[in-house]
Write a protein that holds these residues in place. Structure first.
Motif, PDB file in Angstrom:
ATOM      1  N   GLU A 116      33.452 -19.258 -61.530  1.00 52.33           N
ATOM      2  CA  GLU A 116      33.580 -20.708 -61.429  1.00 52.33           C
ATOM      3  C   GLU A 116      32.265 -21.244 -60.879  1.00 52.33           C
ATOM      4  O   GLU A 116      31.755 -20.736 -59.886  1.00 52.33           O
ATOM      5  N   ILE A 117      31.715 -22.241 -61.568  1.00 55.63           N
ATOM      6  CA  ILE A 117      30.494 -22.872 -61.090  1.00 55.63           C
ATOM      7  C   ILE A 117      30.757 -24.343 -60.843  1.00 55.63           C
ATOM      8  O   ILE A 117      31.695 -24.925 -61.393  1.00 55.63           O
ATOM      9  N   ARG A 118      29.911 -24.914 -60.011  1.00 54.24           N
ATOM     10  CA  ARG A 118      29.982 -26.343 -59.691  1.00 54.24           C
ATOM     11  C   ARG A 118      28.628 -26.945 -60.032  1.00 54.24           C
ATOM     12  O   ARG A 118      27.750 -27.041 -59.165  1.00 54.24           O
ATOM     13  N   PRO A 119      28.444 -27.324 -61.302  1.00 50.96           N
ATOM     14  CA  PRO A 119      27.146 -27.848 -61.738  1.00 50.96           C
ATOM     15  C   PRO A 119      26.711 -29.069 -60.928  1.00 50.96           C
ATOM     16  O   PRO A 119      27.539 -29.821 -60.418  1.00 50.96           O
ATOM     17  N   ALA A 120      25.410 -29.259 -60.865  1.00 52.31           N
ATOM     18  CA  ALA A 120      24.836 -30.352 -60.088  1.00 52.31           C
ATOM     19  C   ALA A 120      25.307 -31.722 -60.576  1.00 52.31           C
ATOM     20  O   ALA A 120      25.505 -32.625 -59.781  1.00 52.31           O
ATOM     21  N   VAL A 178      20.979 -22.823 -70.394  1.00 55.45           N
ATOM     22  CA  VAL A 178      21.411 -22.436 -69.045  1.00 55.45           C
ATOM     23  C   VAL A 178      21.167 -23.589 -68.071  1.00 55.45           C
ATOM     24  O   VAL A 178      22.013 -23.880 -67.227  1.00 55.45           O
ATOM     25  N   TYR A 179      20.030 -24.266 -68.206  1.00 53.53           N
ATOM     26  CA  TYR A 179      19.803 -25.457 -67.381  1.00 53.53           C
ATOM     27  C   TYR A 179      20.933 -26.459 -67.595  1.00 53.53           C
ATOM     28  O   TYR A 179      21.452 -27.053 -66.635  1.00 53.53           O
ATOM     29  N   ASP A 180      21.319 -26.662 -68.850  1.00 57.21           N
ATOM     30  CA  ASP A 180      22.397 -27.603 -69.175  1.00 57.21           C
ATOM     31  C   ASP A 180      23.719 -27.175 -68.552  1.00 57.21           C
ATOM     32  O   ASP A 180      24.464 -28.002 -68.019  1.00 57.21           O
ATOM     33  N   ILE A 181      24.029 -25.895 -68.621  1.00 61.47           N
ATOM     34  CA  ILE A 181      25.272 -25.379 -68.048  1.00 61.47           C
ATOM     35  C   ILE A 181      25.348 -25.683 -66.557  1.00 61.47           C
ATOM     36  O   ILE A 181      26.387 -26.081 -66.045  1.00 61.47           O
ATOM     37  N   PHE A 182      24.229 -25.538 -65.861  1.00 60.75           N
ATOM     38  CA  PHE A 182      24.192 -25.772 -64.421  1.00 60.75           C
ATOM     39  C   PHE A 182      23.916 -27.226 -64.053  1.00 60.75           C
ATOM     40  O   PHE A 182      23.898 -27.577 -62.875  1.00 60.75           O
ATOM     41  N   GLY A 183      23.678 -28.077 -65.055  1.00 63.07           N
ATOM     42  CA  GLY A 183      23.422 -29.487 -64.778  1.00 63.07           C
ATOM     43  C   GLY A 183      22.101 -29.729 -64.085  1.00 63.07           C
ATOM     44  O   GLY A 183      21.962 -30.657 -63.294  1.00 63.07           O
ATOM     45  N   ILE A 184      21.114 -28.917 -64.389  1.00 63.77           N
ATOM     46  CA  ILE A 184      19.792 -29.017 -63.772  1.00 63.77           C
ATOM     47  C   ILE A 184      18.798 -29.444 -64.848  1.00 63.77           C
ATOM     48  O   ILE A 184      18.879 -29.000 -65.997  1.00 63.77           O
ATOM     49  N   THR A 185      17.858 -30.287 -64.467  1.00 61.42           N
ATOM     50  CA  THR A 185      16.832 -30.746 -65.402  1.00 61.42           C
ATOM     51  C   THR A 185      16.118 -29.551 -66.017  1.00 61.42           C
ATOM     52  O   THR A 185      15.692 -28.633 -65.298  1.00 61.42           O
ATOM     53  N   ARG A 186      15.990 -29.584 -67.343  1.00 61.86           N
ATOM     54  CA  ARG A 186      15.331 -28.478 -68.056  1.00 61.86           C
ATOM     55  C   ARG A 186      13.919 -28.261 -67.532  1.00 61.86           C
ATOM     56  O   ARG A 186      13.205 -29.203 -67.239  1.00 61.86           O
ATOM     57  N   GLU A 204      19.121 -21.079 -55.053  1.00 61.61           N
ATOM     58  CA  GLU A 204      19.642 -22.401 -55.445  1.00 61.61           C
ATOM     59  C   GLU A 204      20.698 -22.270 -56.540  1.00 61.61           C
ATOM     60  O   GLU A 204      21.719 -22.952 -56.500  1.00 61.61           O
ATOM     61  N   ALA A 205      20.455 -21.399 -57.500  1.00 55.73           N
ATOM     62  CA  ALA A 205      21.411 -21.212 -58.598  1.00 55.73           C
ATOM     63  C   ALA A 205      22.713 -20.610 -58.088  1.00 55.73           C
ATOM     64  O   ALA A 205      23.805 -21.073 -58.431  1.00 55.73           O
TER      65      ALA A 205
END
Length: 153
Positions: A118-122, A70-78, A86-87
């Protein structure tokens, strides 16, 4: 450039149908996700590249617990501390509104839901993600939401 989804999925379902939509104990099995062909006509990858598990603890101020995927999907550091606020800010405006509406309905009526957002990952461009959620109840009270998230290709 905005990505479009051919036929977004968004619907609520009763908890007794939980096994039809996902089985939390088998996140990477081929039978984990059910595209529900009688309800929607969308091809779902048999083994999504990024399939992650998540929880939102409603008792503990909407504290999130995510798998690495899930961290990867959102482009956030694990393992980074991420608030729900924030999410949710990473969701497209229309998707965020639809998801919040289904989430509130799920909590109020103790129902699961499935929605494509639709998400806009970091760290990446916009993409579509399927969100599958079900409430966890103690007695008649919903104490958390849990489910799966995966990128639609």
């Amino acid at each position: 450039m905005k990505q479009t989804h051919p036929l977004p999925v968004h619907h609520s379902w009763p908890l007794y149908e939980r096994d039809r939509f996902f089985e939390l104990g088998q996140l990477h099995g081929v039978d984990t996700l059910d595209p529900v062909p009688d309800l929607v006509d969308i091809v779902v990858p048999v083994r999504p590249a990024r399939l992650g598990r998540w929880e939102c603890d409603l008792i503990d101020n909407d504290r999130l617990n995510w798998s690495d995927e899930v961290y990867d999907i959102f482009g956030i550091t694990r393992r980074a501390a991420v608030t729900r606020e924030e999410a949710v800010a990473l969701y497209g405006e229309g998707s965020r509104a639809a998801m919040e509406k289904l989430r509130a309905y799920a909590i109020r009526y103790r129902r699961g839901f499935t929605i494509d957002v639709e998400i806009r990952p970091a760290q990446a461009g916009p993409r579509w993600m399927r969100l599958i959620a079900a409430p966890v109840c103690i007695d008649d009270r919903v104490v958390k939401l849990q489910g799966l998230k995966f990128v639609l290709r």
